[in-house]
Enzyme design. Structure first.
Site, short mmCIF file in Angstrom:
data_model
loop_
_atom_site.label_atom_id
_atom_site.label_comp_id
_atom_site.label_asym_id
_atom_site.label_seq_id
_atom_site.Cartn_x
_atom_site.Cartn_y
_atom_site.Cartn_z
N HIS A 118 0.81 -1.22 0.00
CA HIS A 118 0.00 0.00 0.00
C HIS A 118 0.84 1.27 0.00
O HIS A 118 0.40 2.28 -0.54
CB HIS A 118 -0.97 -0.03 1.19
CG HIS A 118 -2.17 -0.88 0.94
ND1 HIS A 118 -3.44 -0.51 1.30
CD2 HIS A 118 -2.30 -2.10 0.35
CE1 HIS A 118 -4.30 -1.45 0.94
NE2 HIS A 118 -3.62 -2.43 0.37
N HIS A 242 -1.89 -13.30 -1.85
CA HIS A 242 -3.00 -13.54 -0.94
C HIS A 242 -2.86 -14.87 -0.20
O HIS A 242 -3.71 -15.20 0.63
CB HIS A 242 -4.32 -13.52 -1.70
CG HIS A 242 -4.92 -12.16 -1.81
ND1 HIS A 242 -5.93 -11.84 -2.68
CD2 HIS A 242 -4.65 -11.01 -1.14
CE1 HIS A 242 -6.26 -10.57 -2.55
NE2 HIS A 242 -5.48 -10.05 -1.63
N TRP A 258 -7.41 -16.93 3.17
CA TRP A 258 -7.61 -17.51 1.84
C TRP A 258 -7.33 -19.02 1.84
O TRP A 258 -7.72 -19.70 0.91
CB TRP A 258 -6.70 -16.82 0.83
CG TRP A 258 -7.13 -15.44 0.44
CD1 TRP A 258 -7.89 -15.09 -0.66
CD2 TRP A 258 -6.83 -14.21 1.11
NE1 TRP A 258 -8.07 -13.74 -0.70
CE2 TRP A 258 -7.43 -13.16 0.38
CE3 TRP A 258 -6.11 -13.88 2.26
CZ2 TRP A 258 -7.34 -11.83 0.75
CZ3 TRP A 258 -6.02 -12.54 2.64
CH2 TRP A 258 -6.63 -11.53 1.89
#
Length: 360
Positions: A118, A242, A258
């Site tokens: 991010h 992920h 996940w």
């Protein structure tokens, strides 16, 4: 048994169920890092002057070099060398290892990888703003962007190193933290370079809205990654991270991991994505859960990779070949962390030794 060997074990389902619905400080240190990904990007010119490192970016990135406005030139602090950064890597890795059982076994791997994503993913190629160079996530509106919810825990986790080393920039610290996270949980070696500078000019803080919405479809995903210059293969590869961490409802209104091995870097995300999923019935945002156990989740943007033919072929490719996934991810993740940063020829990419490698 070594730490690395311990991490290469799946977490029992009973432990997964214990983590759901918890409202404690550890459960907020989540792994929802790729669900709210990326802005857009351009590669530093000097990146292409160092093709001998084997970390050559795609042709798409080469097309983005012209026309950028701001030049963000990296500079290593006076008197510092790569040895100082290996020492810093070790200190971060030791702290990560000490908190291996945090967040019900997820540790800090997903959290730190999401933070690196991010801080890099606000990049915008049109004007060369955003990205990891300035460390601007400490300022509003970036610090309060809803897509960055929960990342204050990642920044807090690393803050002691910023306090200890006044010469260390936020951009270097946060991106190096992501390298530590990937490598220390069994992932590939990530080439990394120091020299990002902190920016105090708050007019250069990127506006909210550059980090994407995980509820969207394949065309949206292509647009987001396309703004950075990534093609479909690179997009699928990067979303494969992920495999780490999990979502936390209090942060993102998505919930769960996940897969069962959320503290290990593997190609498990792709293998599971090809299985059968259904929409979860609950009071949060739309997400999917697996038909077999109802224990694991996929986001709408994850399912988009399975539903779009130009993405699906790469999902299958990485599901079948973990070695290839590791190789591609190492290149693409390094590229992401350097978007918008111009490195002089004197700052060469390096690969850090893991703690286990140094223990041998």
């Amino acid at each position: 048994m070594s730490t690395a060997a311990f991490k290469r074990q799946s977490v029992p389902l009973s432990k997964l169920f214990q983590s759901y619905g918890k409202n404690n400080s550890q459960s907020k240190y989540g792994g929802y890092f790729l669900a709210t990904l990326i802005g857009s990007g351009i590669l530093a010119t000097s990146y292409f002057n160092n093709n001998k490192n084997g970390n050559t970016p795609s042709n798409n990135h080469k097309k983005l070099l012209a026309g950028s406005g701001i030049v963000n030139t990296a500079a290593i602090p006076k008197g510092k060398s790569i040895k100082d950064y290996q020492s810093l890597y070790n200190e971060i890795a030791e702290k990560v290892r000490d908190q291996d059982d945090a967040d019900d076994g997820a540790g800090r791997y997903g959290l730190l990888t999401r933070l690196a994503w991010h801080t890099s993913g606000t990049y915008k190629k049109e004007d060369n703003t955003g990205g990891s160079y300035g460390g601007t996530m400490i300022y509003k509106p970036e610090s309060t962007d809803g897509e960055n919810s929960g990342l204050n825990h990642g920044r807090d986790f690393l803050q002691e190193f910023k306090d200890k080393y006044s010469w260390l920039s936020h951009g270097d610290l946060w991106t190096l933290g992501g390298v530590v996270a990937v490598q220390e949980c069994g992932g590939p070696k990530i080439k990394w370079r120091p020299g990002r500078q902190d920016i105090s000019d708050k007019t250069r803080v990127p506006e909210n809205g550059r980090l994407p919405d995980a509820s969207k479809d394949a065309d949206y995903v292509k647009g987001v990654f396309g703004r950075m210059g990534f093609n479909e293969r690179e997009t699928v590869c990067l979303i494969g991270a992920h495999c780490l961490g999990k979502c936390h409802k209090e942060n993102t209104n998505y919930d769960g991991p996940w897969g069962p091995s959320f503290n290990m870097f593997t190609n498990d995300f792709f293998v599971r994505l090809l299985q059968n999923w259904h929409v979860k019935k609950w009071d949060g945002k739309k997400q999917y859960e697996d038909d077999e156990t109802n224990s694991f989740m996929m986001l709408p943007t994850d399912m988009a990779l399975k539903e779009d033919s130009s993405f699906l072929k790469y999902v299958k490719m990485y599901a079948d070949d973990e070695k290839l996934f590791f190789s591609d991810f190492a290149k693409n993740f390094s590229t992401l962390l350097e978007l918008g940063v111009t490195f002089p020829d004197s700052i060469k990419p390096t690969e850090f030794k893991t703690l286990d490698e140094q223990d041998k």
